[in-house]
Each structure stands twice: as C-alpha cells, then as structure tokens.
Design a protein around this motif. Structure first.
Motif, PDB file in Angstrom:
ATOM      1  N   LYS A  27      54.549 -37.497  44.735  1.00 12.71           N
ATOM      2  CA  LYS A  27      54.552 -36.892  43.400  1.00 12.71           C
ATOM      3  C   LYS A  27      53.344 -37.363  42.590  1.00 12.71           C
ATOM      4  N   LEU A  28      53.039 -38.662  42.658  1.00  5.44           N
ATOM      5  CA  LEU A  28      51.882 -39.190  41.944  1.00  5.44           C
ATOM      6  C   LEU A  28      50.592 -38.540  42.431  1.00  5.44           C
ATOM      7  N   CYS A  75      45.549 -33.031  37.842  1.00  3.65           N
ATOM      8  CA  CYS A  75      44.792 -33.428  36.642  1.00  3.65           C
ATOM      9  C   CYS A  75      43.293 -33.474  36.915  1.00  3.65           C
ATOM     10  N   SER A  76      42.912 -34.032  38.055  1.00  7.71           N
ATOM     11  CA  SER A  76      41.484 -34.175  38.339  1.00  7.71           C
ATOM     12  C   SER A  76      40.821 -32.829  38.620  1.00  7.71           C
ATOM     13  N   VAL A 121      50.830 -41.036  31.141  1.00 10.15           N
ATOM     14  CA  VAL A 121      50.958 -39.646  31.586  1.00 10.15           C
ATOM     15  C   VAL A 121      51.693 -39.598  32.924  1.00 10.15           C
ATOM     16  N   LEU A 122      51.352 -40.500  33.844  1.00  8.85           N
ATOM     17  CA  LEU A 122      52.042 -40.549  35.135  1.00  8.85           C
ATOM     18  C   LEU A 122      53.529 -40.846  34.949  1.00  8.85           C
ATOM     19  N   GLY A 153      58.484 -39.098  35.827  1.00 12.94           N
ATOM     20  CA  GLY A 153      59.845 -39.555  35.550  1.00 12.94           C
ATOM     21  C   GLY A 153      60.160 -40.873  36.236  1.00 12.94           C
ATOM     22  N   ARG A 154      59.129 -41.583  36.687  1.00 10.93           N
ATOM     23  CA  ARG A 154      59.314 -42.854  37.376  1.00 10.93           C
ATOM     24  C   ARG A 154      59.007 -44.021  36.442  1.00 10.93           C
ATOM     25  N   THR A 155      59.515 -45.201  36.778  1.00  8.31           N
ATOM     26  CA  THR A 155      59.243 -46.404  35.991  1.00  8.31           C
ATOM     27  C   THR A 155      57.838 -46.905  36.308  1.00  8.31           C
ATOM     28  N   LEU A 156      57.312 -47.757  35.423  1.00 17.10           N
ATOM     29  CA  LEU A 156      55.974 -48.305  35.647  1.00 17.10           C
ATOM     30  C   LEU A 156      55.911 -49.083  36.951  1.00 17.10           C
TER      31      LEU A 156
END
Length: 71
Positions: free
Chosen positions: A8-9, A16-17, A28-29, A34-37
């Motif tokens: 997903k990342l 984006c790029s 933004v990520l 929808g994921r944690t840092l």
C-alpha cells in the motif's frame, strides 16, 4: 512477496511521485494508508530491503526514491 502495508505504501508513494511530482510526508502516508507510524516505518524498511525504494532508515519518507513500482 510484500506485506499489505508495504504494498500500500509503495502504491501511494508511486502515485504521488508520478502524478503529483513529490514524495508524500509521513503524515500523508499515515492518512492515506490508515496505518500507524510504527507500521509505516516497518513498511518503508521492508521496501528498502527488497529494493523497491532507495531510502535510509531514520530519514523522512520524502527523501525516498521509488526504484520499482507496483503494477
């Protein structure tokens, strides 16, 4: 095979790029995935280890370069 988070990342980073001309920030990520840092950092590390992106752990994700996009 990439984990769901890493996949997903990579899709978000490539979009984006290519379409917006910049790499997404950590915030933004977090919002778009929808994921944690913690999971985002682990996913970025996985992408770097598998040579999908060029990125050094500890640096912001904006410094990453997508080497191989997910089709």
């Amino acid at each position: 095979m990439l984990s769901d988070t890493a996949r997903k990342l990579l899709m978000i980073m490539r979009h984006c790029s290519v379409h917006h001309g910049y790499m997404p920030t950590l915030e933004v990520l977090e919002t778009k995935s929808g994921r944690t840092l913690e999971k985002i950092r682990a996913g970025l590390q996985e992408l770097a280890e598998d040579n999908y992106i060029l990125w050094e752990f500890g640096k912001p994700p904006e410094s990453a370069v997508v080497v191989e996009g997910w089709e």
